[in-house]
Motif scaffolding. Structure first.
Motif, PDB file in Angstrom:
ATOM      1  N   THR A  85       8.503  96.377  52.853  1.00 12.71           N
ATOM      2  CA  THR A  85       9.353  97.702  52.848  1.00 12.71           C
ATOM      3  C   THR A  85       9.779  97.900  54.077  1.00 12.71           C
ATOM      4  O   THR A  85      10.880  98.709  54.463  1.00 12.71           O
ATOM      5  N   CYS A  86       8.919  97.923  55.096  1.00 13.41           N
ATOM      6  CA  CYS A  86       9.307  98.234  56.522  1.00 13.41           C
ATOM      7  C   CYS A  86      10.602  97.384  56.931  1.00 13.41           C
ATOM      8  O   CYS A  86      11.388  98.054  57.626  1.00 13.41           O
ATOM      9  N   ARG A  87      10.588  96.080  56.872  1.00 12.82           N
ATOM     10  CA  ARG A  87      11.491  95.225  56.912  1.00 12.82           C
ATOM     11  C   ARG A  87      12.805  95.730  56.401  1.00 12.82           C
ATOM     12  O   ARG A  87      14.142  95.863  57.197  1.00 12.82           O
ATOM     13  N   ALA A  88      12.830  96.275  55.044  1.00 12.55           N
ATOM     14  CA  ALA A  88      14.017  96.674  54.442  1.00 12.55           C
ATOM     15  C   ALA A  88      14.711  97.993  55.098  1.00 12.55           C
ATOM     16  O   ALA A  88      15.895  98.122  55.101  1.00 12.55           O
ATOM     17  N   SER A  89      13.754  98.749  55.522  1.00 15.03           N
ATOM     18  CA  SER A  89      13.932 100.034  56.098  1.00 15.03           C
ATOM     19  C   SER A  89      14.592  99.846  57.572  1.00 15.03           C
ATOM     20  O   SER A  89      15.650 100.274  57.953  1.00 15.03           O
ATOM     21  N   TYR A  90      14.167  98.697  58.346  1.00 16.08           N
ATOM     22  CA  TYR A  90      14.784  98.493  59.448  1.00 16.08           C
ATOM     23  C   TYR A  90      16.180  97.929  59.438  1.00 16.08           C
ATOM     24  O   TYR A  90      17.172  98.434  60.037  1.00 16.08           O
ATOM     25  N   ASP A  91      16.279  96.808  58.517  1.00 17.75           N
ATOM     26  CA  ASP A  91      17.744  96.430  58.109  1.00 17.75           C
ATOM     27  C   ASP A  91      18.618  97.388  57.768  1.00 17.75           C
ATOM     28  O   ASP A  91      19.814  97.337  58.117  1.00 17.75           O
ATOM     29  N   ARG A  92      18.410  98.420  56.971  1.00 18.63           N
ATOM     30  CA  ARG A  92      19.311  99.423  56.391  1.00 18.63           C
ATOM     31  C   ARG A  92      19.653 100.281  57.837  1.00 18.63           C
ATOM     32  O   ARG A  92      20.830 100.593  57.954  1.00 18.63           O
ATOM     33  N   PHE A  93      18.659 100.709  58.518  1.00 21.98           N
ATOM     34  CA  PHE A  93      19.110 101.311  59.731  1.00 21.98           C
ATOM     35  C   PHE A  93      19.998 100.536  60.756  1.00 21.98           C
ATOM     36  O   PHE A  93      20.861 101.010  61.375  1.00 21.98           O
ATOM     37  N   ARG A  94      19.413  99.295  60.815  1.00 19.65           N
ATOM     38  CA  ARG A  94      20.418  98.498  61.663  1.00 19.65           C
ATOM     39  C   ARG A  94      21.755  98.374  61.070  1.00 19.65           C
ATOM     40  O   ARG A  94      22.921  98.337  61.919  1.00 19.65           O
ATOM     41  N   GLY A  95      21.886  98.533  59.977  1.00 18.34           N
ATOM     42  CA  GLY A  95      23.138  98.416  59.403  1.00 18.34           C
ATOM     43  C   GLY A  95      24.044  99.486  59.167  1.00 18.34           C
ATOM     44  O   GLY A  95      25.448  99.512  59.263  1.00 18.34           O
ATOM     45  N   MET A  96      23.521 100.535  59.468  1.00 19.87           N
ATOM     46  CA  MET A  96      24.052 102.125  59.769  1.00 19.87           C
ATOM     47  C   MET A  96      24.501 102.176  60.871  1.00 19.87           C
ATOM     48  O   MET A  96      25.541 103.144  61.073  1.00 19.87           O
ATOM     49  N   LEU A  97      23.791 101.629  61.920  1.00 21.64           N
ATOM     50  CA  LEU A  97      24.242 101.908  63.361  1.00 21.64           C
ATOM     51  C   LEU A  97      25.449 102.065  63.844  1.00 21.64           C
ATOM     52  O   LEU A  97      26.324 103.007  64.603  1.00 21.64           O
ATOM     53  N   GLY A  98      26.352 100.885  63.403  1.00 15.32           N
ATOM     54  CA  GLY A  98      27.908 100.847  63.710  1.00 15.32           C
ATOM     55  C   GLY A  98      28.644 101.934  62.930  1.00 15.32           C
ATOM     56  O   GLY A  98      29.466 102.369  63.613  1.00 15.32           O
TER      57      GLY A  98
END
Length: 111
Positions: A85-98
């Motif tokens: 769940t933490c990894r999924a949250s991290y991946d979503r945040f990284r995907g949003m940054l750009g």
């Protein structure tokens, strides 16, 4: 924006449902510098690193994003029980940054 006990500024990214998604792990002496640091992190997102790790109290998982010099810039707004769940949250945040680099005044609550 959050203001700490010393009057320094940090950002907090909040989802439309009101849940905090990510928080600044650095503080700034002015609102403008804090906002500029957030924009810089978004603009330079391809040069940032990050990952998932145990929380400092060992009670779960948190994620972090750091710049190319290793300075922590952003982190999960909460501790997660499950690594996945933490990894999924991290991946979503990284995907949003750009995408957030191009956000307008609505990101900052301005009209």
């Amino acid at each position: 924006m959050d203001i700490d006990g010393q009057g320094r500024f940090g950002w907090r990214l909040v989802a439309p449902n009101g849940r905090s998604v990510a928080v600044s792990l650095t503080s700034h002496d002015t609102h403008a510098r804090c906002r500029a640091a957030f924009h810089r992190m978004c603009t330079l997102h391809a040069r940032t690193g990050g990952g998932v790790q145990h929380s400092s109290d060992g009670g779960g998982w948190v994620w972090l994003v750091w710049d190319d010099s290793g300075r922590h810039l952003a982190g999960s707004a909460r501790t997660y029980e499950r690594h996945a769940t933490c990894r999924a949250s991290y991946d979503r945040f990284r995907g949003m940054l750009g995408e957030l680099a191009y956000a307008g005044p609505e990101l900052w609550g301005e009209t």
